[in-house]
Scaffold this motif. Structure first.
Motif, PDB file in Angstrom:
ATOM      1  N   TYR A  17       0.862  -1.179   0.000  1.00 17.65           N
ATOM      2  CA  TYR A  17       0.000   0.000   0.000  1.00 17.65           C
ATOM      3  C   TYR A  17       0.901   1.232   0.000  1.00 17.65           C
ATOM      4  CZ  TYR A  17      -3.760  -3.184   1.268  1.00 17.65           C
ATOM      5  OH  TYR A  17      -4.679  -4.202   1.272  1.00 17.65           O
ATOM      6  N   THR A  18       0.674   2.127  -0.956  1.00 18.57           N
ATOM      7  CA  THR A  18       1.480   3.338  -1.061  1.00 18.57           C
ATOM      8  C   THR A  18       0.587   4.568  -1.019  1.00 18.57           C
ATOM      9  OG1 THR A  18       1.339   3.397  -3.482  1.00 18.57           O
ATOM     10  CG2 THR A  18       3.182   2.161  -2.524  1.00 18.57           C
ATOM     11  N   ASN A  19       1.226   5.742  -0.930  1.00 17.08           N
ATOM     12  CA  ASN A  19       0.510   7.023  -0.969  1.00 17.08           C
ATOM     13  C   ASN A  19      -0.602   7.050   0.083  1.00 17.08           C
ATOM     14  OD1 ASN A  19      -0.294   9.579  -1.781  1.00 17.08           O
ATOM     15  ND2 ASN A  19      -1.472   8.829  -3.509  1.00 17.08           N
ATOM     16  N   ALA A  20      -0.226   6.689   1.313  1.00 13.51           N
ATOM     17  CA  ALA A  20      -1.207   6.584   2.398  1.00 13.51           C
ATOM     18  C   ALA A  20      -0.755   7.384   3.614  1.00 13.51           C
ATOM     19  CB  ALA A  20      -1.382   5.111   2.790  1.00 13.51           C
ATOM     20  N   LYS A  21      -1.702   7.634   4.495  1.00 12.57           N
ATOM     21  CA  LYS A  21      -1.418   8.209   5.806  1.00 12.57           C
ATOM     22  C   LYS A  21      -1.622   7.054   6.788  1.00 12.57           C
ATOM     23  CE  LYS A  21      -3.233  12.634   4.374  1.00 12.57           C
ATOM     24  NZ  LYS A  21      -4.410  13.483   4.380  1.00 12.57           N
ATOM     25  N   ILE A  22      -0.525   6.449   7.205  1.00 15.67           N
ATOM     26  CA  ILE A  22      -0.592   5.236   8.018  1.00 15.67           C
ATOM     27  C   ILE A  22      -0.276   5.563   9.467  1.00 15.67           C
ATOM     28  CG2 ILE A  22       0.359   2.930   8.368  1.00 15.67           C
ATOM     29  CD1 ILE A  22       1.135   3.041   5.327  1.00 15.67           C
ATOM     30  N   TYR A  23      -1.191   5.206  10.344  1.00 20.40           N
ATOM     31  CA  TYR A  23      -1.006   5.373  11.786  1.00 20.40           C
ATOM     32  C   TYR A  23      -0.640   4.013  12.354  1.00 20.40           C
ATOM     33  CZ  TYR A  23      -2.137   5.902  16.704  1.00 20.40           C
ATOM     34  OH  TYR A  23      -2.081   5.901  18.073  1.00 20.40           O
ATOM     35  N   SER A  24       0.412   3.968  13.149  1.00 20.72           N
ATOM     36  CA  SER A  24       0.864   2.709  13.705  1.00 20.72           C
ATOM     37  C   SER A  24       1.314   2.924  15.149  1.00 20.72           C
ATOM     38  CB  SER A  24       2.034   2.179  12.866  1.00 20.72           C
ATOM     39  OG  SER A  24       2.522   0.978  13.400  1.00 20.72           O
ATOM     40  N   VAL A  25       1.312   1.860  15.928  1.00 24.90           N
ATOM     41  CA  VAL A  25       1.815   1.912  17.300  1.00 24.90           C
ATOM     42  C   VAL A  25       2.797   0.757  17.458  1.00 24.90           C
ATOM     43  CG1 VAL A  25       1.234   1.844  19.739  1.00 24.90           C
ATOM     44  CG2 VAL A  25      -0.361   2.885  18.120  1.00 24.90           C
ATOM     45  N   ALA A  26       4.042   1.073  17.812  1.00 24.13           N
ATOM     46  CA  ALA A  26       5.077   0.057  17.992  1.00 24.13           C
ATOM     47  C   ALA A  26       4.843  -0.706  19.293  1.00 24.13           C
ATOM     48  CB  ALA A  26       6.451   0.724  17.997  1.00 24.13           C
ATOM     49  N   LEU A  27       5.544  -1.817  19.453  1.00 25.87           N
ATOM     50  CA  LEU A  27       5.392  -2.635  20.657  1.00 25.87           C
ATOM     51  C   LEU A  27       5.743  -1.867  21.924  1.00 25.87           C
ATOM     52  CD1 LEU A  27       6.828  -6.030  19.391  1.00 25.87           C
ATOM     53  CD2 LEU A  27       4.435  -5.424  19.766  1.00 25.87           C
ATOM     54  N   ASP A  28       6.610  -0.863  21.809  1.00 33.28           N
ATOM     55  CA  ASP A  28       6.968  -0.068  22.983  1.00 33.28           C
ATOM     56  C   ASP A  28       5.964   1.047  23.256  1.00 33.28           C
ATOM     57  OD1 ASP A  28       7.488   1.772  20.976  1.00 33.28           O
ATOM     58  OD2 ASP A  28       9.616   1.998  21.456  1.00 33.28           O
ATOM     59  N   GLY A  29       4.878   1.097  22.449  1.00 34.42           N
ATOM     60  CA  GLY A  29       3.833   2.092  22.639  1.00 34.42           C
ATOM     61  C   GLY A  29       4.063   3.384  21.887  1.00 34.42           C
ATOM     62  N   LYS A  30       5.175   3.492  21.183  1.00 35.34           N
ATOM     63  CA  LYS A  30       5.485   4.715  20.437  1.00 35.34           C
ATOM     64  C   LYS A  30       4.606   4.803  19.188  1.00 35.34           C
ATOM     65  CE  LYS A  30       9.189   7.206  18.180  1.00 35.34           C
ATOM     66  NZ  LYS A  30      10.559   7.157  17.678  1.00 35.34           N
ATOM     67  N   GLU A  31       3.928   5.931  19.053  1.00 37.90           N
ATOM     68  CA  GLU A  31       3.090   6.154  17.878  1.00 37.90           C
ATOM     69  C   GLU A  31       3.966   6.584  16.714  1.00 37.90           C
ATOM     70  OE1 GLU A  31      -0.073   8.896  18.681  1.00 37.90           O
ATOM     71  OE2 GLU A  31      -0.694   7.818  20.465  1.00 37.90           O
ATOM     72  N   THR A  32       3.665   6.056  15.538  1.00 39.94           N
ATOM     73  CA  THR A  32       4.425   6.421  14.347  1.00 39.94           C
ATOM     74  C   THR A  32       3.477   6.737  13.202  1.00 39.94           C
ATOM     75  OG1 THR A  32       4.575   4.116  13.598  1.00 39.94           O
ATOM     76  CG2 THR A  32       6.368   4.930  14.988  1.00 39.94           C
ATOM     77  N   ARG A  33       4.004   7.440  12.245  1.00 41.19           N
ATOM     78  CA  ARG A  33       3.258   7.738  11.025  1.00 41.19           C
ATOM     79  C   ARG A  33       4.125   7.274   9.859  1.00 41.19           C
ATOM     80  NH1 ARG A  33      -1.516   9.542  13.017  1.00 41.19           N
ATOM     81  NH2 ARG A  33      -1.236  11.028  14.674  1.00 41.19           N
TER      82      ARG A  33
END
Length: 133
Positions: A17-33
């Motif tokens: 999947y490309t050209n997206a706004k992806i919200y993710s949460v790592a195992l350590d709880g850190k939010e990433t985009r």
């Protein structure tokens, strides 16, 4: 002699999947985009930028352009047995509230829902949780 530039099949994604706004949460709880992700054998193998995901593209990879839309983690319901859960939750029905789009305002409908819930809560004080249907 083998082509050194040939990709190893272990690094070829099934779907990207490309050209997206992806919200993710790592195992350590850190939010990433991120803006791209790759999936292989039903598992995420890459979440990051557009440049990095290109390494996962092979001849059979399905590439999906998300057109700038958002992707968020799936939210699955916790496992519970319905009959057991039904004993714990009181159920307040709102099915009698049928708004008339010509005469009812959103505020009026909210008032009807609130009044119904208030009456139910007064009559069922023993219910620790009230579920609305």
């Amino acid at each position: 002699m083998k082509n050194r530039r040939a990709k190893r099949t272990s690094h070829i994604a099934d779907k990207i999947y490309t050209n997206a706004k992806i919200y993710s949460v790592a195992l350590d709880g850190k939010e990433t985009r991120a803006e791209a992700l790759a999936i292989k054998d039903g598992k995420f193998v890459y979440v990051g930028d557009e440049a990095g995901v290109k390494a996962w593209i092979g001849d059979a990879t399905e590439v999906i352009d998300c057109g700038g839309k958002s992707i968020i983690p799936g939210l699955g319901d916790a496992h519970m047995h319905l009959a057991h859960a039904a004993k714990k939750f009181g159920t307040c029905s709102f099915s009698h509230i049928v708004p008339n789009p010509k005469t009812d305002t959103p505020e009026n409908v909210v008032k009807q829902i609130q009044e119904t819930l208030k009456v139910y809560a007064e009559e069922h004080k023993e219910d620790p949780v009230i579920r609305g249907l």
